[in-house]
Design a protein around this motif. Sequence first.
Motif, PDB file in Angstrom:
ATOM      1  N   THR A  91       0.783  -1.303  -0.052  1.00 54.05           N
ATOM      2  CA  THR A  91      -0.040  -0.219  -0.090  1.00 54.05           C
ATOM      3  C   THR A  91       0.811   1.239  -0.008  1.00 54.05           C
ATOM      4  OG1 THR A  91      -1.714  -1.148   1.213  1.00 54.05           O
ATOM      5  CG2 THR A  91      -1.912   1.230   1.162  1.00 54.05           C
ATOM      6  N   MET A  95       0.666   4.032  -2.904  1.00 49.42           N
ATOM      7  CA  MET A  95       0.381   5.383  -2.572  1.00 49.42           C
ATOM      8  C   MET A  95       1.378   6.421  -3.074  1.00 49.42           C
ATOM      9  SD  MET A  95      -0.973   5.025   1.353  1.00 49.42           S
ATOM     10  CE  MET A  95      -1.740   6.860   1.469  1.00 49.42           C
ATOM     11  N   TYR A  96       2.577   6.026  -2.872  1.00 51.53           N
ATOM     12  CA  TYR A  96       3.744   6.783  -3.474  1.00 51.53           C
ATOM     13  C   TYR A  96       3.582   7.320  -4.808  1.00 51.53           C
ATOM     14  CZ  TYR A  96       8.393   8.721  -4.410  1.00 51.53           C
ATOM     15  OH  TYR A  96       9.520   9.369  -4.661  1.00 51.53           O
ATOM     16  N   THR A  98       0.915   6.630  -6.952  1.00 53.42           N
ATOM     17  CA  THR A  98      -0.424   6.884  -7.405  1.00 53.42           C
ATOM     18  C   THR A  98      -0.928   8.322  -7.031  1.00 53.42           C
ATOM     19  OG1 THR A  98      -1.495   5.629  -5.813  1.00 53.42           O
ATOM     20  CG2 THR A  98      -1.030   4.615  -7.913  1.00 53.42           C
ATOM     21  N   MET A  99      -0.506   8.644  -5.755  1.00 55.54           N
ATOM     22  CA  MET A  99      -0.907   9.898  -5.233  1.00 55.54           C
ATOM     23  C   MET A  99       0.196  11.244  -5.690  1.00 55.54           C
ATOM     24  SD  MET A  99      -2.608   8.296  -1.618  1.00 55.54           S
ATOM     25  CE  MET A  99      -3.371  10.257  -1.160  1.00 55.54           C
ATOM     26  N   ASP A 100      -0.444  12.305  -5.839  1.00 57.45           N
ATOM     27  CA  ASP A 100       0.372  13.447  -6.175  1.00 57.45           C
ATOM     28  C   ASP A 100       0.714  14.166  -4.976  1.00 57.45           C
ATOM     29  OD1 ASP A 100       0.420  12.709  -8.895  1.00 57.45           O
ATOM     30  OD2 ASP A 100      -1.216  14.292  -9.277  1.00 57.45           O
ATOM     31  N   LYS A 103       0.443  14.638  -0.054  1.00 60.93           N
ATOM     32  CA  LYS A 103      -0.268  13.685   0.450  1.00 60.93           C
ATOM     33  C   LYS A 103       0.022  12.211   0.154  1.00 60.93           C
ATOM     34  CE  LYS A 103      -4.727  15.951   0.709  1.00 60.93           C
ATOM     35  NZ  LYS A 103      -6.338  16.080   0.109  1.00 60.93           N
ATOM     36  N   GLY A 104       0.685  12.093  -1.000  1.00 58.99           N
ATOM     37  CA  GLY A 104       1.065  10.757  -1.310  1.00 58.99           C
ATOM     38  C   GLY A 104       2.478  10.389  -0.651  1.00 58.99           C
ATOM     39  N   GLY A 107       1.321   9.746   3.236  1.00 59.23           N
ATOM     40  CA  GLY A 107       0.629   8.524   3.310  1.00 59.23           C
ATOM     41  C   GLY A 107       1.739   7.304   3.083  1.00 59.23           C
ATOM     42  N   ALA A 108       2.314   7.404   2.075  1.00 55.72           N
ATOM     43  CA  ALA A 108       3.450   6.283   1.903  1.00 55.72           C
ATOM     44  C   ALA A 108       4.418   6.217   3.093  1.00 55.72           C
ATOM     45  CB  ALA A 108       3.999   6.652   0.675  1.00 55.72           C
TER      46      ALA A 108
END
Length: 150
Positions: A91, A95-96, A98-100, A103-104, A107-108
Amino acid sequence: MSRARAARSPFAAVKKFVADLLLWSFFAAGLGMSAGGAGALFDGTAKTVATVAGGVVSLIAGSRIAKKPKIKAFLGRPGTLWFLFLFNGGTAAAMYFTMDGAKGIIGAACMGLVSLGALGGLVSGRRARREAAQAAAAAPQAPVSQGPWA
């Protein structure tokens, strides 16, 4: 039935049930607010405050829940630790990529920390099992009794 459970009064049993119910409710509500429920109720700064407060509440309630003997035993099992390590590591990578933005990355990093914590539990559990096996092998064995007729 164990003595501790048999000796518990009905009032103590109800009190424990209510306390557990409140603890799990705070955990679920905090998780819901931090996962996006705050957006349905608030806008702007209030949304941010509710999201952060929800995260803090779920973190505190979750840490209290994790100290309970049955949950602690479940979280200490190697199968559970392997699942947490692999799932949270995957995950974190997802997250790293796929998210910009921040936040990415945040989250990562958080999911990666959970994954590393599970890995630490796997390593320390393996070490503890190895030391216990070595101590058992090094302990002197008592002679086996042949009985009175031998």
